[in-house]
Design a protein around this motif. Structure first.
Motif, mmCIF file in Angstrom:
data_model
loop_
_atom_site.group_PDB
_atom_site.id
_atom_site.type_symbol
_atom_site.label_atom_id
_atom_site.label_comp_id
_atom_site.label_asym_id
_atom_site.label_seq_id
_atom_site.Cartn_x
_atom_site.Cartn_y
_atom_site.Cartn_z
ATOM 1 N N PRO A 1 28.308 26.840 14.125
ATOM 2 C CA PRO A 1 29.559 26.619 14.863
ATOM 3 C C PRO A 1 30.013 27.788 15.736
ATOM 4 N N SER A 2 30.018 29.016 15.213
ATOM 5 C CA SER A 2 30.512 30.143 16.013
ATOM 6 C C SER A 2 29.686 30.338 17.270
ATOM 7 N N LEU A 3 28.361 30.140 17.149
ATOM 8 C CA LEU A 3 27.482 30.420 18.282
ATOM 9 C C LEU A 3 27.451 29.280 19.287
ATOM 10 N N SER A 4 28.107 28.161 18.958
ATOM 11 C CA SER A 4 28.266 27.105 19.967
ATOM 12 C C SER A 4 29.160 27.571 21.112
ATOM 13 N N LEU A 5 29.874 28.676 20.905
ATOM 14 C CA LEU A 5 30.725 29.243 21.966
ATOM 15 C C LEU A 5 29.915 29.928 23.063
ATOM 16 N N LEU A 6 28.676 30.287 22.785
ATOM 17 C CA LEU A 6 27.863 30.999 23.783
ATOM 18 C C LEU A 6 27.665 30.143 25.022
ATOM 19 N N ASN A 7 27.934 30.715 26.182
ATOM 20 C CA ASN A 7 27.706 30.013 27.433
ATOM 21 C C ASN A 7 26.305 30.287 27.961
ATOM 22 N N HIS A 8 25.899 29.423 28.896
ATOM 23 C CA HIS A 8 24.539 29.454 29.441
ATOM 24 C C HIS A 8 24.441 30.344 30.673
ATOM 25 N N ASP A 9 23.276 30.976 30.826
ATOM 26 C CA ASP A 9 22.890 31.639 32.073
ATOM 27 C C ASP A 9 21.380 31.493 32.192
ATOM 28 N N CYS A 10 20.890 31.222 33.392
ATOM 29 C CA CYS A 10 19.442 31.064 33.568
ATOM 30 C C CYS A 10 18.710 32.402 33.478
ATOM 31 N N ARG A 11 19.447 33.503 33.512
ATOM 32 C CA ARG A 11 18.881 34.822 33.223
ATOM 33 C C ARG A 11 19.847 35.510 32.256
ATOM 34 N N PRO A 12 19.786 35.143 30.976
ATOM 35 C CA PRO A 12 20.801 35.571 30.013
ATOM 36 C C PRO A 12 20.623 37.020 29.568
ATOM 37 N N ASN A 13 21.676 37.548 28.920
ATOM 38 C CA ASN A 13 21.579 38.917 28.389
ATOM 39 C C ASN A 13 21.286 38.934 26.894
ATOM 40 N N CYS A 14 21.165 37.741 26.279
ATOM 41 C CA CYS A 14 20.824 37.646 24.856
ATOM 42 C C CYS A 14 19.780 36.552 24.642
ATOM 43 N N VAL A 15 19.063 36.650 23.536
ATOM 44 C CA VAL A 15 18.160 35.579 23.107
ATOM 45 C C VAL A 15 18.438 35.270 21.650
ATOM 46 N N MET A 16 18.079 34.041 21.251
ATOM 47 C CA MET A 16 18.191 33.645 19.855
ATOM 48 C C MET A 16 16.791 33.503 19.276
ATOM 49 N N VAL A 17 16.565 34.126 18.123
ATOM 50 C CA VAL A 17 15.335 33.902 17.375
ATOM 51 C C VAL A 17 15.739 33.542 15.944
ATOM 52 N N PHE A 18 14.798 32.986 15.214
ATOM 53 C CA PHE A 18 15.098 32.513 13.870
ATOM 54 C C PHE A 18 14.158 33.148 12.851
ATOM 55 N N GLU A 19 14.710 33.390 11.674
ATOM 56 C CA GLU A 19 13.909 33.769 10.520
ATOM 57 C C GLU A 19 14.247 32.754 9.443
ATOM 58 N N GLY A 20 13.360 31.765 9.275
ATOM 59 C CA GLY A 20 13.719 30.603 8.478
ATOM 60 C C GLY A 20 14.807 29.845 9.208
ATOM 61 N N THR A 21 15.942 29.622 8.527
ATOM 62 C CA THR A 21 17.067 28.944 9.198
ATOM 63 C C THR A 21 18.104 29.929 9.715
ATOM 64 N N ARG A 22 17.936 31.215 9.400
ATOM 65 C CA ARG A 22 18.911 32.221 9.841
ATOM 66 C C ARG A 22 18.716 32.513 11.323
ATOM 67 N N LEU A 23 19.789 32.315 12.086
ATOM 68 C CA LEU A 23 19.752 32.578 13.529
ATOM 69 C C LEU A 23 20.118 34.034 13.782
ATOM 70 N N GLN A 24 19.335 34.699 14.629
ATOM 71 C CA GLN A 24 19.631 36.072 15.031
ATOM 72 C C GLN A 24 19.855 36.107 16.539
ATOM 73 N N LEU A 25 21.008 36.607 16.939
ATOM 74 C CA LEU A 25 21.322 36.770 18.356
ATOM 75 C C LEU A 25 21.057 38.226 18.722
ATOM 76 N N ARG A 26 20.134 38.447 19.650
ATOM 77 C CA ARG A 26 19.748 39.820 20.030
ATOM 78 C C ARG A 26 19.961 40.045 21.520
ATOM 79 N N ALA A 27 20.376 41.253 21.845
ATOM 80 C CA ALA A 27 20.578 41.625 23.252
ATOM 81 C C ALA A 27 19.232 41.952 23.892
ATOM 82 N N VAL A 28 18.983 41.438 25.089
ATOM 83 C CA VAL A 28 17.766 41.790 25.834
ATOM 84 C C VAL A 28 18.101 42.630 27.070
#
Length: 434
Positions: A201-228
């Motif tokens: 739910p909290s991360l549903s607030l993230l808005n889209h960009d075709c060249r974003p400053n963050c990426v999401m990766v997963f470890e199992g079901t845990r979502l990690q938001l990392r800055a690129v």
């Protein structure tokens, strides 16, 4: 530790998330478990329904015949969530509900058992999530209405009435299904292959960009938001909702149809890369474009022999089309996948090496898609005993993956082990020569 993000009103975009302090490239911004999640139907036989790990052999639930687990430990840990779902699945046999229906049902069951819900704090409660029903076409609403009817049928034994125990916005099946389809995330493995869907739910607030400053990766079901990218305090945090390797017109069409907004990011407004994506003579690449739907159908059907034959033939007739051409790149990627599935390692390596310079141009580092592609090619080079080339490729992949996935991610650990294996084997070769 103070949170690195906060909710705010993003100009022209409604709600969003922004940094509360400066964030360095590669830094973990936020980590969360889902309110609810489920393994995708198409991966149901290959992925553990509890820990979301891929395994060749899995134990099957003897009752619903659908859920699968690594071992009895995973099965026991999953039972508190699965026991009610199990009855629902059995009630529909032999039919299997869609991913969105199963996810919506799991959300309802999680809301009815708040003590079991792993998501206590939320910046964006489910009742505030947008359904976008008012901006949908009648055709799309009709499709969602059918899913809502299936949801009611699916839950009939366990939750015969969507009761007042649920938030008001979740008592209407159509609204809930619409919220799920607009706000859920695809859960992927370390190599970015889809394994499930989940609502964070909290991360549903993230808005889209075709060249974003963050990426999401997963470890199992845990979502990690990392800055690129390096991010300043109060700068908006963005992700890409879609695969961005496509023409501006196609990206915007997908975003409008699926997420109900028009993208005005810098890349869309400048139509950056469109000319390069369509490089070559149109009469030549149009043949590839027109052939793609038929080729993609073979991929969906897992007809690897026919897929490879079709891709090889089309690519042999398009040698004068630049490798950067979007349609040629898609065919080359599918030829790589088919070659790997068929165990044709030398052919797979040839196709993989053709894609690397193109990926480097289209996926600005550090981009996880480029990192994973380098790792795939490195594994082929390693298997074929091209050890120095493999080590060089793994090193390039590591420079990306350590930022996009972090030092502790299993994929990063696997990559470091591959590099060490290459060094050991090279040292053994050198000592045997001398």
């Amino acid at each position: 530790m103070a949170p690195k993000l906060e909710r705010f009103v993003s100009p022209g975009k409604d709600n969003g998330l922004r940094a509360t302090a400066s964030i360095k490239r590669g830094e973990l911004v936020y980590s969360a478990e889902p309110l609810a999640c489920c393994v995708s139907n198409k991966q149901a036989r290959e992925v553990c329904h509890h820990c979301f790990t891929r395994r060749e052999t899995l134990l099957r639930c003897s009752q619903c015949k659908m859920a699968r687990y690594c071992n009895t430990t995973c099965q026991k840990q999953a039972w508190c969530d699965h026991k009610r779902e199990c009855k629902c699945l059995r009630s529909l046999l032999p039919r299997i509900p869609t991913d969105s229906v199963r996810l919506a049902a799991r959300i309802i069951l999680a809301l009815l058992n708040p003590s079991q819900s792993s998501s206590g704090e939320e910046l964006y409660p489910l009742e505030e999530h947008e359904s976008h029903l008012s901006s949908m076409s009648e055709h799309k609403k009709q499709g969602l209405s059918e899913l809502a009817s299936m949801l009611e049928l699916y839950l009939q034994q366990e939750v015969p009435h969507l009761t007042s125990a649920l938030p008001p916005s979740c008592q209407e099946p159509l609204s809930l299904i619409a919220k799920v389809t607009c706000n859920c995330f695809t859960i992927s493995d370390g190599e970015l292959q889809e394994i499930g869907v989940g609502l964070y739910p909290s991360l549903s607030l993230l808005n889209h960009d075709c060249r974003p400053n963050c990426v999401m990766v997963f470890e199992g079901t845990r979502l990690q938001l990392r800055a690129v990218q390096d991010i300043s305090a109060e700068e908006e945090l963005t992700i890409s909702y879609i695969e961005t390797l496509s023409l501006t017109e196609d990206r915007q069409k997908q975003l409008e149809e699926q997420y109900h907004f028009t993208c005005h990011c810098q890349r869309c407004d400048s139509q950056d890369k469109d000319k390069l994506l369509l490089s070559g003579t149109e009469a030549r690449w149009r043949l590839l474009k027109e052939a793609l739907p038929g080729v993609e159908k073979l991929k969906v059907e897992s007809n690897c022999e026919a897929l490879l034959e079709s891709c090889s033939h089309l690519l042999s007739t398009a040698e004068d089309v630049p490798d950067e051409n979007l349609y040629k790149l898609r065919l080359t990627d599918m030829a790589l996948d088919a070659s790997i599935q068929l165990g044709l390692w030398e052919k797979a390596l040839r196709y993989g090496e053709l894609t690397l310079p193109v990926y480097r141009r289209y996926y600005p580092d550090p981009h996880p898609v480029h990192g994973v592609q380098l790792m795939r090619v490195g594994k082929l080079q390693h298997y074929l005993e091209h050890l120095q080339e493999a080590l060089d490729t793994f090193r390039q992949a590591y420079q990306i993956i350590k930022i996009t996935h972090g030092d502790d991610h299993p994929l990063t650990t696997d990559l470091l082990m591959k590099m060490e294996e290459c060094r050991t084997e090279m040292a053994q070769q050198s000592s045997s020569i001398h």
